[in-house]
Design a protein around this motif. Structure first.
Motif, PDB file in Angstrom:
ATOM      1  N   ARG A 132      -0.488   7.277 -11.899  1.00 32.64           N
ATOM      2  CA  ARG A 132       0.420   6.665 -10.926  1.00 32.64           C
ATOM      3  C   ARG A 132       1.176   7.724 -10.118  1.00 32.64           C
ATOM      4  O   ARG A 132       1.564   7.482  -8.972  1.00 32.64           O
ATOM      5  CB  ARG A 132       1.408   5.752 -11.652  1.00 32.64           C
ATOM      6  CG  ARG A 132       2.273   4.926 -10.718  1.00 32.64           C
ATOM      7  CD  ARG A 132       3.181   4.012 -11.479  1.00 32.64           C
ATOM      8  NE  ARG A 132       2.446   3.047 -12.275  1.00 32.64           N
ATOM      9  CZ  ARG A 132       2.904   1.837 -12.570  1.00 32.64           C
ATOM     10  NH1 ARG A 132       4.079   1.458 -12.115  1.00 32.64           N
ATOM     11  NH2 ARG A 132       2.197   1.020 -13.313  1.00 32.64           N
ATOM     12  N   LEU A 133       1.381   8.886 -10.704  1.00 38.34           N
ATOM     13  CA  LEU A 133       2.066   9.961  -9.987  1.00 38.34           C
ATOM     14  C   LEU A 133       1.231  10.473  -8.813  1.00 38.34           C
ATOM     15  O   LEU A 133       1.772  11.013  -7.853  1.00 38.34           O
ATOM     16  CB  LEU A 133       2.400  11.104 -10.943  1.00 38.34           C
ATOM     17  CG  LEU A 133       3.464  10.788 -12.005  1.00 38.34           C
ATOM     18  CD1 LEU A 133       3.481  11.870 -13.082  1.00 38.34           C
ATOM     19  CD2 LEU A 133       4.838  10.642 -11.373  1.00 38.34           C
ATOM     20  N   PHE A 134      -0.089  10.317  -8.891  1.00 37.98           N
ATOM     21  CA  PHE A 134      -0.945  10.711  -7.768  1.00 37.98           C
ATOM     22  C   PHE A 134      -0.880   9.684  -6.651  1.00 37.98           C
ATOM     23  O   PHE A 134      -0.954  10.036  -5.471  1.00 37.98           O
ATOM     24  CB  PHE A 134      -2.396  10.872  -8.246  1.00 37.98           C
ATOM     25  CG  PHE A 134      -2.640  12.143  -8.998  1.00 37.98           C
ATOM     26  CD1 PHE A 134      -3.076  13.281  -8.339  1.00 37.98           C
ATOM     27  CD2 PHE A 134      -2.430  12.220 -10.370  1.00 37.98           C
ATOM     28  CE1 PHE A 134      -3.301  14.465  -9.019  1.00 37.98           C
ATOM     29  CE2 PHE A 134      -2.651  13.395 -11.068  1.00 37.98           C
ATOM     30  CZ  PHE A 134      -3.086  14.524 -10.387  1.00 37.98           C
ATOM     31  N   GLY A 135      -0.747   8.417  -7.005  1.00 35.03           N
ATOM     32  CA  GLY A 135      -0.694   7.374  -5.994  1.00 35.03           C
ATOM     33  C   GLY A 135      -0.989   6.016  -6.594  1.00 35.03           C
ATOM     34  O   GLY A 135      -1.413   5.907  -7.753  1.00 35.03           O
ATOM     35  N   PRO A 136      -0.814   4.938  -5.813  1.00 33.08           N
ATOM     36  CA  PRO A 136      -1.014   3.577  -6.322  1.00 33.08           C
ATOM     37  C   PRO A 136      -2.467   3.122  -6.207  1.00 33.08           C
ATOM     38  O   PRO A 136      -3.234   3.613  -5.382  1.00 33.08           O
ATOM     39  CB  PRO A 136      -0.121   2.742  -5.405  1.00 33.08           C
ATOM     40  CG  PRO A 136      -0.163   3.495  -4.099  1.00 33.08           C
ATOM     41  CD  PRO A 136      -0.273   4.956  -4.460  1.00 33.08           C
ATOM     42  N   LEU A 137      -2.819   2.152  -7.047  1.00 33.30           N
ATOM     43  CA  LEU A 137      -4.135   1.514  -6.999  1.00 33.30           C
ATOM     44  C   LEU A 137      -3.967  -0.001  -7.046  1.00 33.30           C
ATOM     45  O   LEU A 137      -3.031  -0.510  -7.661  1.00 33.30           O
ATOM     46  CB  LEU A 137      -5.006   1.950  -8.180  1.00 33.30           C
ATOM     47  CG  LEU A 137      -5.531   3.386  -8.202  1.00 33.30           C
ATOM     48  CD1 LEU A 137      -6.289   3.629  -9.496  1.00 33.30           C
ATOM     49  CD2 LEU A 137      -6.430   3.662  -7.005  1.00 33.30           C
ATOM     50  N   ARG A 138      -4.871  -0.696  -6.386  1.00 34.27           N
ATOM     51  CA  ARG A 138      -4.984  -2.154  -6.459  1.00 34.27           C
ATOM     52  C   ARG A 138      -3.623  -2.847  -6.265  1.00 34.27           C
ATOM     53  O   ARG A 138      -3.002  -2.665  -5.243  1.00 34.27           O
ATOM     54  CB  ARG A 138      -5.650  -2.550  -7.777  1.00 34.27           C
ATOM     55  CG  ARG A 138      -7.104  -2.032  -7.894  1.00 34.27           C
ATOM     56  CD  ARG A 138      -7.730  -2.324  -9.225  1.00 34.27           C
ATOM     57  NE  ARG A 138      -7.166  -1.513 -10.292  1.00 34.27           N
ATOM     58  CZ  ARG A 138      -7.555  -0.268 -10.588  1.00 34.27           C
ATOM     59  NH1 ARG A 138      -8.513   0.321  -9.902  1.00 34.27           N
ATOM     60  NH2 ARG A 138      -6.995   0.398 -11.580  1.00 34.27           N
ATOM     61  N   GLU A 139      -3.169  -3.650  -7.231  1.00 31.25           N
ATOM     62  CA  GLU A 139      -1.961  -4.446  -7.069  1.00 31.25           C
ATOM     63  C   GLU A 139      -0.721  -3.586  -6.793  1.00 31.25           C
ATOM     64  O   GLU A 139       0.257  -4.070  -6.207  1.00 31.25           O
ATOM     65  CB  GLU A 139      -1.714  -5.318  -8.309  1.00 31.25           C
ATOM     66  CG  GLU A 139      -2.705  -6.448  -8.500  1.00 31.25           C
ATOM     67  CD  GLU A 139      -3.993  -5.998  -9.169  1.00 31.25           C
ATOM     68  OE1 GLU A 139      -4.110  -4.789  -9.502  1.00 31.25           O
ATOM     69  OE2 GLU A 139      -4.888  -6.851  -9.366  1.00 31.25           O
ATOM     70  N   GLU A 140      -0.763  -2.332  -7.196  1.00 25.87           N
ATOM     71  CA  GLU A 140       0.382  -1.447  -6.946  1.00 25.87           C
ATOM     72  C   GLU A 140       0.612  -1.228  -5.456  1.00 25.87           C
ATOM     73  O   GLU A 140       1.719  -0.881  -5.036  1.00 25.87           O
ATOM     74  CB  GLU A 140       0.156  -0.104  -7.643  1.00 25.87           C
ATOM     75  CG  GLU A 140       0.104  -0.201  -9.161  1.00 25.87           C
ATOM     76  CD  GLU A 140      -0.495   1.024  -9.810  1.00 25.87           C
ATOM     77  OE1 GLU A 140      -0.671   1.015 -11.045  1.00 25.87           O
ATOM     78  OE2 GLU A 140      -0.799   1.993  -9.093  1.00 25.87           O
TER      79      GLU A 140
END
Length: 395
Positions: free
Chosen positions: A152-160
């Protein structure tokens, strides 16, 4: 005898806020701590205040040095830390009296490498809690740390992606308690903002979380994040910010390659590139940038036409975004700079209004934030608007 907790605080020209911060630290219910105050070449009255407090409380370790920036100051503070645990506090913020008692207890109970609490954003006339929709206590172990925190520190995925305002909500080093031996195992240090422009906190956390075996999240707002200084919001144009962001992405890509991380880390980073057109765009439309609207629109077009941005948008999953953000990111994907300019101007107006605004029923307190380095404002570009444009407590 060595202290249990070392609290590192970098200070540059913070005389207006230092007493409030120091009072909150020396009055902690957990007293077995040291406060490493790194005076980073302050030219105001910060040093006399620090000397006065150090004279009254021998737990304060004062380091006086020439100005080298917040990253260098934190690194020097870590070099002097003697505690089993290390924490970071910014000098314009303050903490609840029970913060380190509760976090250290959680670390001991769960044998945690890292403990994180939530925070209140303080605006002077009111305060807003950063809402994390998680249980009161959430424990991650082993691969769960990598899946739920490091990636998550790299970036968001999907629902994030529905909440771009949470891009770096897990990234600050304040509001966390680290085992000192974890930091040593990770050989972690802070990279100078002159190189990456922003987000030195997230890079540091990427390194330590990669080596963490356990992570405890406490859903209690012990930390008070001071955001009231509107000058740090309205006058933050940095002509080098775009190139420094590219260097930041380079560090993240290198970490992914070096540690052979799964493909989803690269996808997450590409989503970060897309979302960061918000912070970079706000830098361009800043009132402090004395250029015509035509020039600013041209700069925005240049930004979204960069190869790394175009490539990132090719895989950006717009279906997870709320309506307002879907429009914004579609404009970025289609490189419609004039539309982006208008939306960025509106966002800039709303975030300034939000900072200066009145108390709309959120919990009241006194508050605001002064940054000791102009680049630091970009580290919290996620702290702008609610993800759906309405929820007061989700920014």
């Amino acid at each position: 005898m060595k202290p249990e907790i070392s609290i590192i605080m970098p200070i540059y020209n913070m005389e207006a806020y230092l007493p409030r911060c120091l009072d909150s630290l020396i009055s902690q219910s957990f007293g077995d701590l040291e406060i490493i105050a790194v005076n980073d070449g302050s030219t105001d009255g910060s040093l006399p205040i620090l000397e006065q407090y150090a004279g009254r409380d021998d737990r304060i370790v004062l380091i006086n040095r020439s100005n080298g920036g917040v990253s260098s100051a934190r690194n020097e503070g870590m070099g002097h830390a003697a505690g089993r645990y290390i924490a970071f506090v910014d000098p314009d913020d303050w903490v609840d009296r029970e913060m380190f008692m509760a976090m250290r207890q959680a670390a001991e109970d769960e044998d945690a490498d890292i403990v994180m609490c939530t925070y209140l954003r303080e605006f002077g006339t009111h305060a807003k809690e950063k809402i994390f929709r998680l249980p009161d206590v959430q424990v991650y172990r082993g691969e769960e740390v990598q899946e739920h925190i490091t990636r998550r520190l790299f970036g968001p995925l999907r629902e994030e992606l529905a909440q771009p305002d949470y891009l770096d909500a897990w990234g600050p080093v304040w509001g966390k308690l680290y085992r000192a031996d974890l930091i040593h195992r990770a050989a972690a240090s802070f990279i100078d903002l002159d190189i990456i422009g922003t987000n030195e906190d997230s890079l540091f956390n990427i390194h330590v979380c990669h080596y963490a075996r356990s992570f405890v999240f406490l859903n209690r707002p012990f930390y008070h994040y001071w955001k009231s200084n509107t000058s740090s919001i309205t006058s933050c144009y940095n002509p080098l910010l775009e190139s420094k962001f590219s260097k930041l992405y380079g560090y993240m890509n290198s970490f992914i390659a070096e540690h052979e991380l799964p493909a989803e880390y690269t996808r997450a980073l590409r989503n970060r590139v897309c979302i960061n057109i918000l912070g970079l765009g706000l830098n361009i439309v800043s009132e402090d940038y004395k250029a015509s609207p035509f020039i600013k629109i041209k700069n925005i077009h240049s930004l979204v036409s960069k190869r790394e941005v175009v490539s990132a948008f090719a895989g950006f999953e717009l279906r997870y975004c709320t309506k307002a953000w879907r429009v914004f990111f579609l404009l970025g994907k289609w490189r419609l700079a004039a539309g982006l300019y208008l939306m960025l101007k509106a966002i800039n107006y709303l975030r300034i209004k939000n900072t200066r605004g009145v108390d709309n029923g959120t919990r009241s307190n006194s508050s605001g934030r002064h940054h000791d380095e102009s680049g630091r404002t970009g580290n919290y570009a996620h702290e702008l608007l609610p993800s759906d444009g309405s929820r007061q407590n989700s920014v």
